[in-house]
Design a protein around this motif. Structure first.
Motif, PDB file in Angstrom:
ATOM      1  N   LEU A  54       0.851  -1.034  -0.071  1.00 35.04           N
ATOM      2  CA  LEU A  54      -0.067  -0.138   0.182  1.00 35.04           C
ATOM      3  C   LEU A  54       0.879   1.313   0.001  1.00 35.04           C
ATOM      4  CD1 LEU A  54      -3.029   1.255   0.283  1.00 35.04           C
ATOM      5  CD2 LEU A  54      -2.598   1.290   2.676  1.00 35.04           C
ATOM      6  N   PRO A  55       1.470   1.679  -1.122  1.00 33.95           N
ATOM      7  CA  PRO A  55       2.188   2.713  -1.212  1.00 33.95           C
ATOM      8  C   PRO A  55       1.594   4.265  -1.100  1.00 33.95           C
ATOM      9  CG  PRO A  55       1.969   2.279  -3.346  1.00 33.95           C
ATOM     10  CD  PRO A  55       1.250   1.090  -2.512  1.00 33.95           C
ATOM     11  N   THR A  56       1.913   5.083  -0.140  1.00 27.98           N
ATOM     12  CA  THR A  56       1.402   6.242  -0.315  1.00 27.98           C
ATOM     13  C   THR A  56       2.725   7.069  -1.198  1.00 27.98           C
ATOM     14  OG1 THR A  56       0.386   6.287   1.646  1.00 27.98           O
ATOM     15  CG2 THR A  56       0.916   8.398   1.013  1.00 27.98           C
ATOM     16  N   ILE A  57       2.063   7.729  -2.202  1.00 25.83           N
ATOM     17  CA  ILE A  57       3.175   8.540  -3.019  1.00 25.83           C
ATOM     18  C   ILE A  57       2.627   9.749  -3.076  1.00 25.83           C
ATOM     19  CG2 ILE A  57       4.361   8.836  -5.188  1.00 25.83           C
ATOM     20  CD1 ILE A  57       4.114   5.591  -5.449  1.00 25.83           C
ATOM     21  N   ALA A  58       3.272  10.987  -2.329  1.00 22.94           N
ATOM     22  CA  ALA A  58       2.620  12.323  -1.997  1.00 22.94           C
ATOM     23  C   ALA A  58       2.571  13.067  -3.504  1.00 22.94           C
ATOM     24  CB  ALA A  58       3.527  13.086  -1.406  1.00 22.94           C
ATOM     25  N   ASN A  59       3.623  13.098  -4.371  1.00 20.21           N
ATOM     26  CA  ASN A  59       3.551  13.920  -5.634  1.00 20.21           C
ATOM     27  C   ASN A  59       2.715  13.182  -6.678  1.00 20.21           C
ATOM     28  OD1 ASN A  59       5.400  11.815  -6.159  1.00 20.21           O
ATOM     29  ND2 ASN A  59       6.552  12.818  -7.315  1.00 20.21           N
ATOM     30  N   MET A  60       2.244  12.198  -6.310  1.00 16.36           N
ATOM     31  CA  MET A  60       1.345  11.601  -7.410  1.00 16.36           C
ATOM     32  C   MET A  60      -0.008  11.485  -6.998  1.00 16.36           C
ATOM     33  SD  MET A  60       3.773   8.929  -9.297  1.00 16.36           S
ATOM     34  CE  MET A  60       5.039   9.211 -10.288  1.00 16.36           C
ATOM     35  N   ASN A  61      -0.533  11.830  -5.698  1.00 18.01           N
ATOM     36  CA  ASN A  61      -1.728  11.682  -5.180  1.00 18.01           C
ATOM     37  C   ASN A  61      -2.246  10.328  -5.067  1.00 18.01           C
ATOM     38  OD1 ASN A  61      -4.058  12.840  -4.186  1.00 18.01           O
ATOM     39  ND2 ASN A  61      -5.075  13.076  -5.964  1.00 18.01           N
ATOM     40  N   ILE A  62      -1.290   9.824  -4.659  1.00 21.33           N
ATOM     41  CA  ILE A  62      -1.681   7.989  -4.224  1.00 21.33           C
ATOM     42  C   ILE A  62      -1.648   7.830  -3.046  1.00 21.33           C
ATOM     43  CG2 ILE A  62      -1.019   5.652  -4.897  1.00 21.33           C
ATOM     44  CD1 ILE A  62       0.732   6.952  -7.357  1.00 21.33           C
ATOM     45  N   ASN A  63      -3.089   7.275  -2.567  1.00 22.53           N
ATOM     46  CA  ASN A  63      -3.011   6.623  -1.308  1.00 22.53           C
ATOM     47  C   ASN A  63      -2.881   7.552  -0.280  1.00 22.53           C
ATOM     48  OD1 ASN A  63      -4.039   4.030  -2.164  1.00 22.53           O
ATOM     49  ND2 ASN A  63      -1.905   3.337  -2.279  1.00 22.53           N
ATOM     50  N   HIS A  64      -3.118   8.837  -0.444  1.00 27.88           N
ATOM     51  CA  HIS A  64      -3.179   9.752   0.963  1.00 27.88           C
ATOM     52  C   HIS A  64      -3.982   9.333   2.076  1.00 27.88           C
ATOM     53  CE1 HIS A  64      -1.688  13.343  -2.087  1.00 27.88           C
ATOM     54  NE2 HIS A  64      -1.072  12.108  -1.965  1.00 27.88           N
ATOM     55  N   ARG A  65      -5.397   9.131   1.943  1.00 21.99           N
ATOM     56  CA  ARG A  65      -6.107   8.941   3.103  1.00 21.99           C
ATOM     57  C   ARG A  65      -5.790   7.287   3.667  1.00 21.99           C
ATOM     58  NH1 ARG A  65      -8.376  11.538   7.229  1.00 21.99           N
ATOM     59  NH2 ARG A  65      -8.450  13.217   5.727  1.00 21.99           N
ATOM     60  N   GLU A  66      -5.662   6.533   2.419  1.00 22.16           N
ATOM     61  CA  GLU A  66      -5.591   5.313   2.776  1.00 22.16           C
ATOM     62  C   GLU A  66      -4.392   4.911   3.471  1.00 22.16           C
ATOM     63  OE1 GLU A  66      -7.710   5.510  -1.113  1.00 22.16           O
ATOM     64  OE2 GLU A  66      -6.129   6.536  -0.265  1.00 22.16           O
ATOM     65  N   GLY A  67      -3.303   5.583   3.054  1.00 19.21           N
ATOM     66  CA  GLY A  67      -1.970   5.470   3.929  1.00 19.21           C
ATOM     67  C   GLY A  67      -2.036   5.756   5.372  1.00 19.21           C
ATOM     68  N   ALA A  68      -2.515   7.017   5.739  1.00 29.06           N
ATOM     69  CA  ALA A  68      -2.833   7.676   7.008  1.00 29.06           C
ATOM     70  C   ALA A  68      -3.837   6.674   7.949  1.00 29.06           C
ATOM     71  CB  ALA A  68      -3.460   8.767   6.788  1.00 29.06           C
ATOM     72  N   GLU A  69      -4.775   6.073   7.156  1.00 30.16           N
ATOM     73  CA  GLU A  69      -5.451   5.286   7.808  1.00 30.16           C
ATOM     74  C   GLU A  69      -4.876   4.067   8.262  1.00 30.16           C
ATOM     75  OE1 GLU A  69      -8.553   5.556   9.169  1.00 30.16           O
ATOM     76  OE2 GLU A  69      -9.564   7.417   8.110  1.00 30.16           O
ATOM     77  N   TYR A  70      -4.016   3.382   7.372  1.00 30.27           N
ATOM     78  CA  TYR A  70      -3.436   2.081   7.617  1.00 30.27           C
ATOM     79  C   TYR A  70      -2.158   2.443   8.926  1.00 30.27           C
ATOM     80  CZ  TYR A  70      -1.545  -2.462   6.070  1.00 30.27           C
ATOM     81  OH  TYR A  70      -1.331  -3.563   6.072  1.00 30.27           O
ATOM     82  N   VAL A 114       6.195   6.961   0.079  1.00 30.90           N
ATOM     83  CA  VAL A 114       7.474   6.284  -0.382  1.00 30.90           C
ATOM     84  C   VAL A 114       7.903   7.028  -1.754  1.00 30.90           C
ATOM     85  CG1 VAL A 114       7.482   4.074   0.633  1.00 30.90           C
ATOM     86  CG2 VAL A 114       6.395   4.673  -1.627  1.00 30.90           C
ATOM     87  N   LYS A 115       9.070   6.770  -2.131  1.00 33.06           N
ATOM     88  CA  LYS A 115       9.218   7.247  -3.669  1.00 33.06           C
ATOM     89  C   LYS A 115       8.417   6.404  -4.617  1.00 33.06           C
ATOM     90  CE  LYS A 115      11.983  11.003  -3.556  1.00 33.06           C
ATOM     91  NZ  LYS A 115      11.663  12.425  -4.165  1.00 33.06           N
ATOM     92  N   HIS A 116       8.269   7.349  -5.852  1.00 36.17           N
ATOM     93  CA  HIS A 116       7.508   6.604  -6.889  1.00 36.17           C
ATOM     94  C   HIS A 116       8.622   5.665  -7.567  1.00 36.17           C
ATOM     95  CE1 HIS A 116       9.095  10.383  -8.418  1.00 36.17           C
ATOM     96  NE2 HIS A 116       9.631   9.787  -9.404  1.00 36.17           N
ATOM     97  N   TYR A 117       7.931   4.553  -8.326  1.00 38.19           N
ATOM     98  CA  TYR A 117       8.962   3.643  -8.798  1.00 38.19           C
ATOM     99  C   TYR A 117       8.457   3.287 -10.584  1.00 38.19           C
ATOM    100  CZ  TYR A 117       4.871   1.273  -6.982  1.00 38.19           C
ATOM    101  OH  TYR A 117       3.472   1.148  -7.265  1.00 38.19           O
ATOM    102  N   ASP A 118       9.356   2.749 -11.141  1.00 39.07           N
ATOM    103  CA  ASP A 118       9.245   2.269 -12.539  1.00 39.07           C
ATOM    104  C   ASP A 118       9.094   0.549 -12.383  1.00 39.07           C
ATOM    105  OD1 ASP A 118       8.727   1.200 -14.937  1.00 39.07           O
ATOM    106  OD2 ASP A 118      10.295   2.970 -15.701  1.00 39.07           O
ATOM    107  N   PRO A 119       8.275   0.051 -12.410  1.00 35.87           N
ATOM    108  CA  PRO A 119       8.317  -1.463 -12.388  1.00 35.87           C
ATOM    109  C   PRO A 119       9.144  -2.233 -13.409  1.00 35.87           C
ATOM    110  CG  PRO A 119       6.005  -0.900 -11.935  1.00 35.87           C
ATOM    111  CD  PRO A 119       6.772   0.399 -12.505  1.00 35.87           C
TER     112      PRO A 119
END
Length: 505
Positions: A54-70, A114-119
């Motif tokens: 469950l990555p929270t990636i701030a600069n991509m608006n990914i899992n902001h609320r979900e990361g905090a709840e977790y 976390v930082k973003h990533y390229d799979p």
């Protein structure tokens, strides 16, 4: 989290030996805690893998609320009696407290982003948490956030869960604060810390740590006494703001009679550093730079005398220090010089081959590293004034995050507790006067809290911000602890904090 530079300036050896931690008289219930940590191993690694998924990636608006709840649920499961989400202008923070009925309180800082990533760049899916063999070291978990910082943070929570499940009373009370924007230079974290309830709880603490896994292959841990500050920003040149050049991409044949926003930006960038492309040249940049103290230079010199310049260069992939300086001079420079770095340049066509356009916009992604006594507001103001004075006032300065440097006294009870814990565990350790990397410790070391702050832990990992980030789970190297050893060390540290604070009182 930028937690550790490729090599850290200013270190001095304080202990040597094996890595097996042991108890002191007055550590009630430690054996039960250690047994609980070992029994929880498989479940702990499973929790880490689920958190990585469950990555929270701030600069991509990914899992902001979900990361905090977790994050909130993780600390509640570890034994904190209350936890709440603190909303900010950006990604939420988390605040929690654990009252153990102890006399003293320790504060804990986490980042859950976390930082973003390229799979495509990874040998296994970055969110899988695959366990792999690491030749000569043992078994490692590969995943984004494994070492920066979810792995060490999970080890700390594992230690707390062990106290809870074994029924052993924690030796200190805990205050917990976490953010989801560390990787974009913590633009809103101060909004969490300055909440009256949070501030009041932190004021009771003897100090604050962020868990880390910083052992070298030789088993050594570096204790940080400070870190440079960081400011992230974008400089944007556009035909629209400039009033010259195109407001959109046009045919490159027009360059003969149309101004270029790209060249305008390049000319502006050239004014920020000296002709060597290295030394900052912003007006007044060095006004508040505090020189290294005699003690800090002493530590740097001792480290250089005991260090291995060839290994440092090999690790960094370089053949020369700036200006071909000697190892000692380069090490002084790393600790004391503020920097202006170009992370990336973005403009026009970026695909394969060429495309004959004259771009209407260009952007430079910049980071500034600050040393005592520089501040974020100061350097931003000076940057803007510098550009305007030279005819570049139209260039947008978009500050996306930042904070000043931090420094902690090596004689503070927090640092003494860190040293004593590692010495008892027979883990070799060093003191670092200042890391060239950055974390928002100034939020705690600065006004109004003025808390000692540091990064602490053992264990080993690598690849932060890079493909195949990893954390050592089972160590075959007797000098380096695995995951369970990290957790045991945190338990011992809590005992030591209480012991050190008692001596002070």
């Amino acid at each position: 989290m930028k937690l550790r530079s490729a090599f850290l300036a200013a270190t001095t050896l304080i202990a040597v030996g094996s890595s097996a931690a042991f108890a002191k008289p007055g550590d009630p219930g430690r054996e039960k805690v250690v047994a609980a940590i070992k029994a929880d191993h498989d479940a702990s690694i499973d929790r880490l893998r689920k958190w990585i998924a469950l990555p929270t990636i701030a600069n991509m608006n990914i899992n902001h609320r979900e990361g905090a709840e977790y994050m909130k649920q993780l600390v509640l499961d570890a034994g904190f009696q209350q936890a709440k989400i603190i909303d900010t202008a950006g990604v939420p923070g988390v605040f929690a407290t654990l009252d153990a009925g102890a006399k003293d309180t320790l504060a804990i800082y986490f980042m859950y982003d976390v930082k973003h990533y390229d799979p495509a760049e990874w040998s296994s899916p970055p969110l899988e948490g695959k366990i792999v063999d690491r030749p000569g070291e043992g078994k490692a978990l590969v995943g984004r956030g494994a070492v920066n910082q979810k792995g060490p943070e999970t080890a700390f929570l594992t230690a707390l869960r062990a106290f809870k499940t074994s029924g052993v009373k924690l030796p200190v009370n805990l205050v917990f604060v976490a953010e989801g924007e560390e990787e974009i230079a913590s633009p809103n974290f101060s909004q969490v810390v300055t909440q009256p309830e949070v501030k009041a709880a932190l004021e009771k603490a003897v100090g604050i740590i962020i868990p880390s896994a910083s052992q070298s292959v030789d088993g050594q841990v570096t204790l940080l006494l400070g870190a440079k500050g960081a400011v992230e920003l974008q400089l944007i040149s556009s035909g629209e703001k400039w009033g010259r050049g195109p407001t959109k991409d046009v045919h490159s044949s027009l360059k003969a009679n149309v101004d270029s926003p790209v060249w305008h930006l390049i000319k502006a960038l050239n004014t920020l550093v000296s002709e060597d492309g290295q030394t900052p040249a912003i007006d007044g940049w060095y006004d508040n730079v505090k020189p290294l103290t005699a003690r800090q230079k002493e530590l740097i010199a001792a480290d250089v005398a005991a260090g291995n310049e060839a290994d440092d260069m090999k690790t960094l992939g370089i053949k020369h220090w700036y200006k071909d300086e000697d190892y000692l001079t380069a090490s002084y420079r790393l600790a004391e010089q503020p920097t202006i770095n170009i992370q990336g340049l973005v403009s026009g066509y970026m695909g394969p081959g060429g495309k004959t356009v004259l771009p209407g916009r260009a952007e430079a992604k910049i980071d500034l590293r600050l040393v005592p006594d520089m501040t974020k507001d100061e350097v931003i103001s000076k940057l803007k004034a510098h550009l305007a004075k030279r005819g570049f006032g139209d260039i947008e300065v978009n500050v996306s995050g930042g904070y000043g440097p931090n420094q902690t006294d090596e004689n503070s009870p927090l640092i003494k507790a860190e040293q004593a814990t590692l010495a008892d565990a027979k883990i070799p350790a060093t003191l670092s006067a200042r890391s060239a990397g950055s974390w928002p410790g100034v939020v705690f070391t600065g006004p109004p809290l003025h808390l000692p702050a540091g990064q602490f832990g053992a264990g080993r990992g690598g690849g932060a911000h890079a493909p195949d980030e990893w954390l050592l789970i089972e160590s075959t190297n007797p000098k380096v602890v695995g995951f369970d050893g990290q957790a045991v060390l945190y338990a011992d540290f809590l005992y030591e904090v209480a012991r050190t604070a008692k001596k002070k009182n």
